[in-house]
Write a protein that holds these residues in place. Structure first.
Motif, PDB file in Angstrom:
ATOM      1  N   LEU A 602      92.478 -31.664  83.171  1.00  0.00           N
ATOM      2  CA  LEU A 602      91.364 -32.087  83.713  1.00  0.00           C
ATOM      3  C   LEU A 602      90.161 -30.682  83.300  1.00  0.00           C
ATOM      4  O   LEU A 602      88.745 -31.196  83.257  1.00  0.00           O
ATOM      5  CB  LEU A 602      91.211 -31.405  85.552  1.00  0.00           C
ATOM      6  N   ALA A 603      91.435 -29.769  82.615  1.00  0.00           N
ATOM      7  CA  ALA A 603      89.833 -29.162  81.773  1.00  0.00           C
ATOM      8  C   ALA A 603      89.430 -29.157  80.467  1.00  0.00           C
ATOM      9  O   ALA A 603      88.430 -29.622  80.193  1.00  0.00           O
ATOM     10  CB  ALA A 603      90.119 -27.293  81.459  1.00  0.00           C
ATOM     11  N   ALA A 604      89.850 -30.172  80.498  1.00  0.00           N
ATOM     12  CA  ALA A 604      89.865 -30.705  78.756  1.00  0.00           C
ATOM     13  C   ALA A 604      88.660 -31.729  78.825  1.00  0.00           C
ATOM     14  O   ALA A 604      88.149 -32.690  78.643  1.00  0.00           O
ATOM     15  CB  ALA A 604      91.393 -31.796  78.549  1.00  0.00           C
ATOM     16  N   CYS A 605      88.914 -32.484  80.367  1.00  0.00           N
ATOM     17  CA  CYS A 605      88.512 -34.092  80.979  1.00  0.00           C
ATOM     18  C   CYS A 605      86.526 -33.457  81.284  1.00  0.00           C
ATOM     19  O   CYS A 605      85.713 -33.995  79.767  1.00  0.00           O
ATOM     20  CB  CYS A 605      88.977 -34.904  81.837  1.00  0.00           C
ATOM     21  N   THR A 606      87.050 -32.149  81.677  1.00  0.00           N
ATOM     22  CA  THR A 606      85.626 -31.291  81.973  1.00  0.00           C
ATOM     23  C   THR A 606      84.691 -30.866  80.923  1.00  0.00           C
ATOM     24  O   THR A 606      83.551 -30.885  81.132  1.00  0.00           O
ATOM     25  CB  THR A 606      86.080 -29.963  82.704  1.00  0.00           C
ATOM     26  N   PHE A 607      85.434 -30.168  79.620  1.00  0.00           N
ATOM     27  CA  PHE A 607      84.927 -29.921  78.681  1.00  0.00           C
ATOM     28  C   PHE A 607      84.553 -31.327  77.806  1.00  0.00           C
ATOM     29  O   PHE A 607      83.364 -31.458  77.993  1.00  0.00           O
ATOM     30  CB  PHE A 607      85.566 -29.356  77.608  1.00  0.00           C
ATOM     31  N   PHE A 608      84.834 -32.039  77.853  1.00  0.00           N
ATOM     32  CA  PHE A 608      84.253 -33.230  77.387  1.00  0.00           C
ATOM     33  C   PHE A 608      82.913 -34.221  77.937  1.00  0.00           C
ATOM     34  O   PHE A 608      82.500 -34.844  77.268  1.00  0.00           O
ATOM     35  CB  PHE A 608      85.307 -34.646  77.451  1.00  0.00           C
ATOM     36  N   LEU A 609      83.523 -33.879  78.974  1.00  0.00           N
ATOM     37  CA  LEU A 609      82.355 -34.921  80.214  1.00  0.00           C
ATOM     38  C   LEU A 609      80.742 -33.680  80.271  1.00  0.00           C
ATOM     39  O   LEU A 609      79.647 -34.263  79.418  1.00  0.00           O
ATOM     40  CB  LEU A 609      82.343 -34.425  81.085  1.00  0.00           C
ATOM     41  N   LYS A 610      81.021 -32.240  79.702  1.00  0.00           N
ATOM     42  CA  LYS A 610      79.971 -31.800  79.744  1.00  0.00           C
ATOM     43  C   LYS A 610      79.251 -31.660  78.446  1.00  0.00           C
ATOM     44  O   LYS A 610      77.958 -31.573  78.699  1.00  0.00           O
ATOM     45  CB  LYS A 610      80.734 -30.143  80.402  1.00  0.00           C
ATOM     46  N   ARG A 611      80.384 -31.993  77.405  1.00  0.00           N
ATOM     47  CA  ARG A 611      79.353 -31.715  75.779  1.00  0.00           C
ATOM     48  C   ARG A 611      78.812 -33.668  75.649  1.00  0.00           C
ATOM     49  O   ARG A 611      77.555 -33.757  74.956  1.00  0.00           O
ATOM     50  CB  ARG A 611      80.151 -31.989  74.622  1.00  0.00           C
ATOM     51  N   THR A 612      79.261 -34.457  76.093  1.00  0.00           N
ATOM     52  CA  THR A 612      78.139 -35.881  75.970  1.00  0.00           C
ATOM     53  C   THR A 612      77.814 -36.341  77.394  1.00  0.00           C
ATOM     54  O   THR A 612      77.256 -37.872  77.492  1.00  0.00           O
ATOM     55  CB  THR A 612      79.557 -37.103  75.730  1.00  0.00           C
ATOM     56  N   TRP A 613      78.278 -36.582  78.678  1.00  0.00           N
ATOM     57  CA  TRP A 613      77.392 -37.216  79.611  1.00  0.00           C
ATOM     58  C   TRP A 613      76.569 -35.918  79.956  1.00  0.00           C
ATOM     59  O   TRP A 613      75.305 -36.384  80.128  1.00  0.00           O
ATOM     60  CB  TRP A 613      78.583 -37.058  80.948  1.00  0.00           C
ATOM     61  N   TRP A 614      77.091 -34.826  80.934  1.00  0.00           N
ATOM     62  CA  TRP A 614      76.014 -33.729  81.966  1.00  0.00           C
ATOM     63  C   TRP A 614      74.803 -33.141  80.228  1.00  0.00           C
ATOM     64  O   TRP A 614      74.021 -32.755  81.043  1.00  0.00           O
ATOM     65  CB  TRP A 614      77.080 -32.929  82.003  1.00  0.00           C
ATOM     66  N   ASP A 615      75.260 -32.798  79.399  1.00  0.00           N
ATOM     67  CA  ASP A 615      73.968 -32.189  78.392  1.00  0.00           C
ATOM     68  C   ASP A 615      72.695 -33.107  78.228  1.00  0.00           C
ATOM     69  O   ASP A 615      71.871 -33.282  78.030  1.00  0.00           O
ATOM     70  CB  ASP A 615      75.064 -31.380  77.343  1.00  0.00           C
ATOM     71  N   PRO A 616      73.330 -34.339  77.808  1.00  0.00           N
ATOM     72  CA  PRO A 616      72.540 -35.104  77.524  1.00  0.00           C
ATOM     73  C   PRO A 616      71.195 -35.704  79.068  1.00  0.00           C
ATOM     74  O   PRO A 616      70.346 -36.081  78.776  1.00  0.00           O
ATOM     75  CB  PRO A 616      73.641 -36.681  76.911  1.00  0.00           C
ATOM     76  N   LEU A 617      71.937 -35.048  79.954  1.00  0.00           N
ATOM     77  CA  LEU A 617      71.029 -35.703  80.827  1.00  0.00           C
ATOM     78  C   LEU A 617      69.929 -34.564  81.545  1.00  0.00           C
ATOM     79  O   LEU A 617      69.243 -34.910  82.241  1.00  0.00           O
ATOM     80  CB  LEU A 617      72.021 -35.618  82.218  1.00  0.00           C
ATOM     81  N   HIS A 618      70.083 -33.589  80.297  1.00  0.00           N
ATOM     82  CA  HIS A 618      68.837 -32.485  81.008  1.00  0.00           C
ATOM     83  C   HIS A 618      67.820 -32.342  80.095  1.00  0.00           C
ATOM     84  O   HIS A 618      67.396 -32.994  78.936  1.00  0.00           O
ATOM     85  CB  HIS A 618      69.650 -31.410  80.016  1.00  0.00           C
ATOM     86  N   PRO A 619      66.908 -32.434  80.836  1.00  0.00           N
ATOM     87  CA  PRO A 619      65.524 -32.811  81.030  1.00  0.00           C
ATOM     88  C   PRO A 619      64.557 -32.412  80.018  1.00  0.00           C
ATOM     89  O   PRO A 619      63.967 -32.952  79.028  1.00  0.00           O
ATOM     90  CB  PRO A 619      64.880 -32.574  82.391  1.00  0.00           C
ATOM     91  N   LYS A 620      64.900 -31.670  79.423  1.00  0.00           N
ATOM     92  CA  LYS A 620      64.405 -31.276  77.970  1.00  0.00           C
ATOM     93  C   LYS A 620      65.154 -31.891  77.073  1.00  0.00           C
ATOM     94  O   LYS A 620      64.589 -32.085  76.052  1.00  0.00           O
ATOM     95  CB  LYS A 620      64.780 -29.134  77.968  1.00  0.00           C
ATOM     96  N   THR A 621      66.485 -31.858  76.952  1.00  0.00           N
ATOM     97  CA  THR A 621      66.605 -33.002  75.642  1.00  0.00           C
ATOM     98  C   THR A 621      67.057 -34.762  76.043  1.00  0.00           C
ATOM     99  O   THR A 621      67.209 -35.752  75.333  1.00  0.00           O
ATOM    100  CB  THR A 621      68.377 -32.337  75.192  1.00  0.00           C
ATOM    101  N   ASN A 622      66.708 -35.599  77.172  1.00  0.00           N
ATOM    102  CA  ASN A 622      66.617 -36.485  77.423  1.00  0.00           C
ATOM    103  C   ASN A 622      65.606 -36.354  78.643  1.00  0.00           C
ATOM    104  O   ASN A 622      66.004 -37.134  79.646  1.00  0.00           O
ATOM    105  CB  ASN A 622      68.240 -37.169  77.813  1.00  0.00           C
ATOM    106  N   ALA A 623      64.533 -37.051  78.601  1.00  0.00           N
ATOM    107  CA  ALA A 623      64.162 -37.220  80.054  1.00  0.00           C
ATOM    108  C   ALA A 623      63.427 -38.598  80.129  1.00  0.00           C
ATOM    109  O   ALA A 623      63.386 -39.456  79.369  1.00  0.00           O
ATOM    110  CB  ALA A 623      62.494 -36.675  80.370  1.00  0.00           C
ATOM    111  N   ALA A 624      63.586 -38.728  81.360  1.00  0.00           N
ATOM    112  CA  ALA A 624      63.815 -39.926  81.745  1.00  0.00           C
ATOM    113  C   ALA A 624      62.936 -40.168  83.035  1.00  0.00           C
ATOM    114  O   ALA A 624      62.196 -39.432  83.616  1.00  0.00           O
ATOM    115  CB  ALA A 624      65.543 -40.352  82.421  1.00  0.00           C
TER     116      ALA A 624
END
Length: 624
Positions: A602-624
């Protein structure tokens, strides 16, 4: 265990609180149609996520999950893929954002953003409304039956009957209780609108969380130093071609349940669930409370976060309760009375009574009231969310679109109230004619949704797919799904498998034929509509002709090339979801080495998704 004055007081206080919430939120709900149906699109994603999780924490589904964990052990965690439960991961990764970018109020209204206007669009609009209302009514009846069975064990009619001016036959007692508690849910959901529902859900989910962890603690206390009387394969998450689970040396009566369920070809069942589940997930959310919560978020990014948050807050809490009750039932099976009376007056073993029987026997006074309140709240949350979705379709897509487009605010408000009452009354009628919780569940997920998939996959990923294809695909699929129970009964020698999901490929083929024929025999959607949809939603898939037309006008437009990244995130997300599901089960069973392994995964999956899914959602880097 009898309900004490303290238990009754806890339940009474809860009922008064939800009445207060309905009255308190009424002032905000009446401001506008959008305030009533969608909370004005001002609610934060985490509140909508908690509300959505609470709506999924329904009492009927929980009863079913306790039953299947009792019978099938760890293998039962795969069975919710019948819905499929992992559709939340597809929503989290990309589909919630796509859907929210449409700015539609309902799934039927979304049709115009994809297909524009015209006869085919009007037909498609109508068939989505029909599907949504059929599905909502099915889920309302499903919850109605489960609640009645649940309450009956704690309030037997021989205790309540002497105080009533009428008598009820035993087979109708669950329906009576279902009506009584449903009326409270109707009150706060119809008056308070979406904001009232969400606020009530957040309060009720807090109660559920406390209750779930208390149940888990009680189960661990009783299990410590004891051994469950189950087959060895009960502890195994993996499986082969066949189920291979024999209860003869343990609780022989369970073998009858295993035979009735039709899950013996477990390998084939799993492949069918995966096949149907992936397609259903790619189709996006069905037009129910889940879709309404997505459309009510403040932005596409928040829609994605909301869908991801649902699994995080739902699974550990729900499965703590499910596993706790299943363990208690297995430890003290000989102390529980699971017998019920069918419509003909015959006594039979009803495994859907495991959950209420376990509560009645092993939860102490005070905590019993809290657990009952939490589970009743779960019913009310699911009921109110589904009712809100049905109201949205009736008011927005029937009344305002076809009957009275220029309706005044007071007329819209009156229609909101009136439509809610009518939907509830119809669901009561369906509930009275329904057989069991599981029979309704199997029909909805295996039959009705089987007719939904093809048209709703094509609409996202194939530019040539048009409104006529959508209409004929949905219409043929729904008609086939509605006819399926009668056809199965008429030709039992042909339809030997009783589970509707085994006939999903047949329903899919019928719907697919309607999609292809309807599309290729009519002109494509006009290019301006396609370009607008493609630019706003930005889907990946087979959109090359539209992409070329867009970049001819907007050379800077960037094509969505995230297909493989999204699919990888989906795979990792589903792994994390299964990990969150089994973690509380292994924890209650005190399988500490397995708990450690699951936490690492679970920790490994969380770290992976933090980098590849959550971070790109941040408005400063990927405003939609």
């Amino acid at each position: 265990m009898k309900l004490t004055l303290l238990d009754f007081s806890i339940i009474a206080v809860y009922l008064l609180v939800i009445v207060y919430i309905g009255l308190r939120m009424r002032r905000q709900a009446v401001k506008s149609k959008e305030d009533y149906l969608m909370g004005g699109k001002t609610l934060p994603w985490y509140m909508l996520g908690l509300s959505n999780a609470h709506d999924m924490f329904d009492i009927s589904g929980t009863m079913w999950m306790v039953t299947i964990l009792f019978v099938y052990g760890l293998k039962s965690v795969w069975l919710p893929w019948l819905w499929p439960s992992f559709n939340q991961i597809f929503l989290m990764v990309f589909l919630s954002a796509w859907l929210r970018r449409s700015n539609a109020a309902t799934g039927a209204e979304w049709i115009h953003s994809r297909f524009g206007h015209g006869r085919g669009v009007e037909q498609s609009h109508s068939v989505v409304v029909a599907f949504a209302l059929i599905g909502c009514l099915g889920f309302l009846a499903y919850g109605f039956i489960g609640l009645g069975k649940f309450v009956e064990i704690f309030l037997p009619w021989n205790v309540v009957g002497p105080y009533m001016p009428f008598d009820i036959a035993p087979k109708w007692v669950p329906h009576f209780y279902g009506v009584v508690f449903t009326l409270f849910a109707v009150f706060y959901s119809i008056l308070g609108g979406m904001k009232g529902i969400v606020l009530g859900d957040v309060v009720m989910y807090s109660i559920m969380t406390v209750a779930a962890f208390c149940v888990a603690g009680i189960a661990m206390y009783h299990l410590h130093g004891q051994t469950l009387n189950v087959p060895d394969s009960w502890y195994h998450l993996g499986f082969g071609r066949n189920l291979d689970m024999d209860w003869s040396a343990h609780i022989a009566e369970v073998n009858q349940k295993v035979g009735q369920d039709g899950y013996s070809l477990f390998g084939l069942l799993f492949m069918m669930m995966l096949f149907k589940g992936v397609l259903a997930s790619l189709a996006g959310p069905a037009p129910n409370y889940d879709m309404q919560k997505i459309l009510s978020t403040r932005s596409p990014q928040e829609a994605s976060k909301m869908s991801g948050f649902v699994s995080v807050v739902l699974l550990p809490v729900r499965y703590s309760m499910v596993a706790g009750f299943a363990v208690l039932a297995l430890l003290f099976y000989d102390q529980m009375d699971l017998h019920a009376v069918d419509a003909s007056g015959k006594t039979y073993l009803d495994f859907e009574r495991i959950l209420p029987a376990a509560i009645n026997n092993f939860i102490p006074a005070g905590l019993l009231g809290l657990v009952l309140t939490g589970l009743i709240a779960a019913f009310m949350g699911t009921f109110s969310g589904t009712l809100n979705a049905a109201q949205s379709y009736i008011v927005n897509d029937i009344y305002l679109k076809r009957i009275n487009p220029k309706a005044s605010h007071s007329s819209v408000l009156a229609m909101n109230y009136g439509s809610g009452i009518v939907v509830v009354l119809i669901s009561f009628v369906l509930g009275f004619y329904a057989g069991s919780v599981e029979s309704i569940l199997q029909w909805i997920v295996g039959g009705l949704y089987g007719g939904y998939v093809a048209a709703n996959v094509f609409k996202w990923y194939w530019w040539r797919f048009n409104a006529s294809g959508f209409f004929w695909g949905m219409a043929t699929g729904i008609v086939a799904a509605l006819a399926m129970p009668s056809v199965m009964a008429a030709f039992p020698e042909v339809f030997t498998q009783k589970l509707p999901i085994f006939y999903f490929p047949l329903l899919l083929a019928v719907s697919l034929a309607g999609c292809i024929a309807g599309t290729l025999l009519t002109p494509p959607t006009d290019m301006p509509t396609l370009k607008s949809f493609y630019q706003n939603v930005r889907p990946w898939g087979f959109w090359q002709p539209v992409h070329q037309a867009v970049i001819a006008e907007h050379p800077d437009f960037q094509k969505n090339t995230d297909f493989w990244k999204d699919m990888l995130n989906v795979a990792v997300g589903i792994t994390a979801q299964i990990s969150m599901t089994v973690l509380p089960i292994y924890f209650i069973l005190e399988k500490w080495s397995t708990v450690g392994l699951v936490l690492v995964i679970l920790a490994a999956c969380t770290f992976f998704l933090k980098r590849t899914w959550w971070d790109p959602l941040h408005p400063k880097t990927n405003a939609a």
